[in-house]
Design a protein around this motif. Sequence first.
Motif, mmCIF file in Angstrom:
data_model
loop_
_atom_site.group_PDB
_atom_site.id
_atom_site.type_symbol
_atom_site.label_atom_id
_atom_site.label_comp_id
_atom_site.label_asym_id
_atom_site.label_seq_id
_atom_site.Cartn_x
_atom_site.Cartn_y
_atom_site.Cartn_z
ATOM 1 N N VAL A 63 0.831 -1.212 0.000
ATOM 2 C CA VAL A 63 0.000 0.000 0.000
ATOM 3 C C VAL A 63 0.868 1.266 0.000
ATOM 4 O O VAL A 63 0.558 2.246 -0.676
ATOM 5 C CB VAL A 63 -0.969 -0.015 1.214
ATOM 6 N N TRP A 66 2.141 2.411 -3.444
ATOM 7 C CA TRP A 66 1.200 2.881 -4.469
ATOM 8 C C TRP A 66 1.609 4.281 -4.927
ATOM 9 O O TRP A 66 1.966 5.136 -4.107
ATOM 10 C CB TRP A 66 -0.218 2.978 -3.914
ATOM 11 N N ASN A 67 1.521 4.484 -6.215
ATOM 12 C CA ASN A 67 1.789 5.805 -6.766
ATOM 13 C C ASN A 67 0.473 6.573 -6.777
ATOM 14 O O ASN A 67 -0.287 6.514 -7.730
ATOM 15 C CB ASN A 67 2.358 5.636 -8.179
ATOM 16 N N ALA A 68 0.217 7.266 -5.650
ATOM 17 C CA ALA A 68 -1.088 7.918 -5.500
ATOM 18 C C ALA A 68 -1.233 9.056 -6.503
ATOM 19 O O ALA A 68 -0.381 9.917 -6.592
ATOM 20 C CB ALA A 68 -1.239 8.437 -4.084
ATOM 21 N N ALA A 69 -2.313 9.008 -7.266
ATOM 22 C CA ALA A 69 -2.576 10.069 -8.249
ATOM 23 C C ALA A 69 -2.837 11.371 -7.508
ATOM 24 O O ALA A 69 -3.344 11.351 -6.402
ATOM 25 C CB ALA A 69 -3.773 9.690 -9.099
ATOM 26 N N THR A 76 -13.318 18.714 -0.943
ATOM 27 C CA THR A 76 -13.258 17.326 -0.513
ATOM 28 C C THR A 76 -13.537 17.256 0.971
ATOM 29 O O THR A 76 -13.505 18.273 1.669
ATOM 30 C CB THR A 76 -11.873 16.737 -0.794
ATOM 31 N N GLU A 77 -13.833 16.013 1.443
ATOM 32 C CA GLU A 77 -14.165 15.860 2.854
ATOM 33 C C GLU A 77 -13.172 14.941 3.525
ATOM 34 O O GLU A 77 -12.646 14.052 2.907
ATOM 35 C CB GLU A 77 -15.573 15.288 2.980
ATOM 36 N N ARG B 42 -16.369 11.756 -3.203
ATOM 37 C CA ARG B 42 -15.353 12.766 -2.864
ATOM 38 C C ARG B 42 -14.970 12.710 -1.388
ATOM 39 O O ARG B 42 -14.561 13.709 -0.802
ATOM 40 C CB ARG B 42 -15.880 14.178 -3.197
ATOM 41 N N ILE B 43 -15.093 11.530 -0.773
ATOM 42 C CA ILE B 43 -14.788 11.438 0.653
ATOM 43 C C ILE B 43 -13.284 11.200 0.847
ATOM 44 O O ILE B 43 -12.679 10.397 0.143
ATOM 45 C CB ILE B 43 -15.604 10.292 1.318
ATOM 46 N N GLY B 44 -12.718 11.912 1.798
ATOM 47 C CA GLY B 44 -11.275 11.834 2.044
ATOM 48 C C GLY B 44 -10.888 10.633 2.902
ATOM 49 O O GLY B 44 -11.739 9.866 3.362
ATOM 50 N N ILE B 92 -5.512 -5.918 -2.863
ATOM 51 C CA ILE B 92 -5.789 -6.337 -4.238
ATOM 52 C C ILE B 92 -7.093 -5.731 -4.763
ATOM 53 O O ILE B 92 -7.149 -5.240 -5.897
ATOM 54 C CB ILE B 92 -5.882 -7.891 -4.312
ATOM 55 N N PRO B 95 -8.382 -0.991 -4.801
ATOM 56 C CA PRO B 95 -8.157 -0.109 -5.964
ATOM 57 C C PRO B 95 -8.953 -0.539 -7.188
ATOM 58 O O PRO B 95 -9.381 0.291 -7.987
ATOM 59 C CB PRO B 95 -6.655 -0.253 -6.240
ATOM 60 N N ARG B 102 -15.419 4.257 -10.655
ATOM 61 C CA ARG B 102 -15.271 5.572 -11.313
ATOM 62 C C ARG B 102 -15.598 5.474 -12.798
ATOM 63 O O ARG B 102 -16.283 6.316 -13.360
ATOM 64 C CB ARG B 102 -13.824 6.041 -11.205
ATOM 65 N N ARG B 264 -12.117 9.690 -2.733
ATOM 66 C CA ARG B 264 -11.743 10.790 -3.621
ATOM 67 C C ARG B 264 -10.659 10.363 -4.611
ATOM 68 O O ARG B 264 -10.721 10.646 -5.784
ATOM 69 C CB ARG B 264 -11.224 11.904 -2.713
ATOM 70 N N ASP B 265 -9.630 9.684 -4.106
ATOM 71 C CA ASP B 265 -8.514 9.261 -4.960
ATOM 72 C C ASP B 265 -7.733 8.154 -4.259
ATOM 73 O O ASP B 265 -8.104 7.719 -3.162
ATOM 74 C CB ASP B 265 -7.596 10.454 -5.297
ATOM 75 N N ILE B 266 -6.662 7.720 -4.901
ATOM 76 C CA ILE B 266 -5.880 6.606 -4.340
ATOM 77 C C ILE B 266 -5.159 7.022 -3.051
ATOM 78 O O ILE B 266 -4.973 6.238 -2.138
ATOM 79 C CB ILE B 266 -4.875 6.078 -5.396
ATOM 80 N N ARG B 267 -4.806 8.280 -2.980
ATOM 81 C CA ARG B 267 -4.165 8.778 -1.756
ATOM 82 C C ARG B 267 -5.131 8.616 -0.577
ATOM 83 O O ARG B 267 -4.749 8.175 0.509
ATOM 84 C CB ARG B 267 -3.793 10.257 -1.936
ATOM 85 N N MET B 269 -7.507 6.474 -0.438
ATOM 86 C CA MET B 269 -7.655 5.034 -0.170
ATOM 87 C C MET B 269 -6.525 4.531 0.721
ATOM 88 O O MET B 269 -6.734 3.759 1.647
ATOM 89 C CB MET B 269 -7.673 4.268 -1.490
ATOM 90 N N ARG B 270 -5.331 5.005 0.446
ATOM 91 C CA ARG B 270 -4.196 4.592 1.267
ATOM 92 C C ARG B 270 -4.398 5.060 2.716
ATOM 93 O O ARG B 270 -4.189 4.296 3.658
ATOM 94 C CB ARG B 270 -2.911 5.196 0.685
ATOM 95 N N GLN B 484 0.185 2.118 -13.833
ATOM 96 C CA GLN B 484 0.622 3.494 -13.589
ATOM 97 C C GLN B 484 0.670 3.812 -12.088
ATOM 98 O O GLN B 484 1.555 4.521 -11.628
ATOM 99 C CB GLN B 484 -0.367 4.419 -14.274
ATOM 100 N N MET B 485 -0.286 3.265 -11.361
ATOM 101 C CA MET B 485 -0.347 3.555 -9.920
ATOM 102 C C MET B 485 0.483 2.563 -9.103
ATOM 103 O O MET B 485 0.442 2.587 -7.883
ATOM 104 C CB MET B 485 -1.793 3.517 -9.447
#
Lengths: 77, 488
Positions: A63, A66-69, A76-77, B42-44, B92, B95, B102, B264-267, B269-270, B484-485
Amino acid sequence: MAQNSTKTASRAPQIWALLMGIWIFLGGIVPYGLLSQSPFAQWTFAFWTVFGLGVIALILWPVLRWNAAPSEKGKTE
Amino acid sequence: MIAPLSIWSLLAVFALLGLGLALLAARGNRGTAEDYYLGGRRIGGVVSGLSYAATTYSAFMLVVLTGLTYRGGVGALGFELIYFAGLGLLVIFAPRFWLVGRKWGFVTPAEMLARRYGSPALGRLVAGVGLVFLLPYCTTQMAGVGLLLSGVTGAEITLFQAVCAGAVLAVIWTLPAGLRSVAWTDAALAALMLISGLLAVYFAITAIGGVSDFMAQLGQERADWLSVPGPGLWSLPTFLALSVPWFFFALSNPQVAQRLFILRDIRAMRAMILWVLGFGLVFTFIAVIWGFAALILAPDLAQPALATPALLTSGAIPSVVAILLILGIMSAAVTTLDSIALTAGAMVARDLAAEAREGRQILIGRITVLVVILFAAGFAVVNAKIVEQLAALSAVGLLVTVPAMIGAFFWNRATAFGAMASIVIGAGVAVILVFGQGMSVFNPNLVLAVGGAAVLGFIAASLASRPKDSALDFKSAIADDLAQMRIW
C-alpha cells in the motif's frame, strides 16, 4: 541489472501473496500446535500480538508503494 | 447500577449533536443518487477510514467478542485477528473496485457484478442475497443495544425503550444526507468508541492493580483462558468455522465493499487503509482485554454476553467513563446499523428498481432505510428464532458472492450463469444444512460445504456457458491504471 529488478518487481505480488498465506496459516495453527503445550501461559497472547503487527506490516508493504494520483481539484471531505 | 436518567440525558445530547452533524453534512449534497449513496465519490481518507472502521467494528466487539473472551479465553483474539488479516484483501481489491466504480459509475457491488457479467438478473440476485443475510445481522446490533442498556440499569431501561433509542439515532443520522451524514457521524463516533474503550480498559486494569498484577492474576487463576483450546469453546474446528467466513468480510459484506466506491482518490484510499488497520488492531485488543478484566472483576456470570454490563456496574469503572463506554457501544451498533440500512437502500433503489429516475431512487432508498431500521428494531424486541439463525448464518451466507467478485477481476472466462449458479447453489447448501440438517455455524463443515459448492458451481457453470456480449472486461480496462499507480 535493470532486467533483474523488473523481474523481481513482477514477482513481488506472488511473493507477497505467499508470505501473507504463510503468515495467516501460522497465525491460525501455531497456538494450537507449539504453544498449546507451552509452560508460559501468556505466550499465545504474545504470539497473536506479534501476528497482528505482522499483518499490518504485510499490508503496508504494497500500500505504501502505491503511486497515488494527485488529488482532484475541488471541495473534498 | 447506572441511573437511567443520566443515560437518557446524555443520549439526548448525543442525538442532537449527531443530528447537527448530519444536517451540516446534508449541505454538501446536490440531489443526485451518487451524492446520496456515495457522498459524490469525494470522501477523504480520514473520514472514510474511520467510517469504514465504525461500520466494520460493531456492537459485536464489546458485547459478543468480550463475551467470547470471557467464556473461552484468548482464542477470541486469534479469531478476530484472522478476520483482521482479511483486510489484506483490500490490497488487491480496493483499488480495482474504486477504478471500475469511477469508470462506469457503479453505486453498489451488486450493480458492479451485474454490469461486469452483463446480467441485470445477477444484480438483483446479489442484492437479494445481501438483504436476506444482512437484515438479520442488523437485528443483532439492536439486540446488543437492548442487552447493554437493560443490563447496566438493572432493566430499568427496558429492551423496548433501548431498541427505540437505537432506531431513532439510526434514522436521524442516516436520512438527512445519506452517505455524507453516515460517514461524518461514523467518523465522530469511531473516535468516541476508541477513546471510551481505552479509558475503560485503563480503569479496569488499574482496579485490578496494574498491568503486571492483571497478567499475573490471569496466569495464576485463569491459565486455561490464556491458551487454546482453553476452557472448551475454542477447539480448532470451532476456530476455523468462525474465522474462515469472516476472513472474506471485506468483499462479502456489501456495506463495506460499497465504501470502496466513495473515495476521492488513491491517496485517500491509502489513508483509509492506514486508519482502518490502526483502529482495528487497537479496538480488537480493547475488546479482548476488557473480556479478561471482566473475568477477574465480575467472575462466574451465567451469561457471558453480560460480561460488559457486569464490569461496567462492578464499581471498578467511574460512572462517567462507564456512560461514555455505553455511548461508545451504542455508537458501534448504530454506525453498523445505519451503514447497512443505507446500503440496503442503495441496493433496492439501484438494483431492484434500476429503472427509477434519480430523485425516485433517493426516495426509494430513504423508505428502505426506514423499513430496515424498523425491521431490525421489531425483530430485536420479539426475538424471532428464524432471524437469530439467519443472523448467525450471515457471514457464511454472504460468502457465496465472493467467487463472482474474484472472477469479475481475474477470470475473463467467468460468466453470468456461473456467477448465478455459484450464488444459488452456495446459498441453497447453506440453507439446507442449517435449516434442514440442523448443522451449527460452529461446525467447519458448513463453511467448507458452502464455500466449496459456491466455487465449484462458479467454475463448472462458467465453463458450461459463454460470457454475454454485453459483459464488461474489467481486467483490460483498468490494466494501464493499475500499472501506472503501481498497484498489484
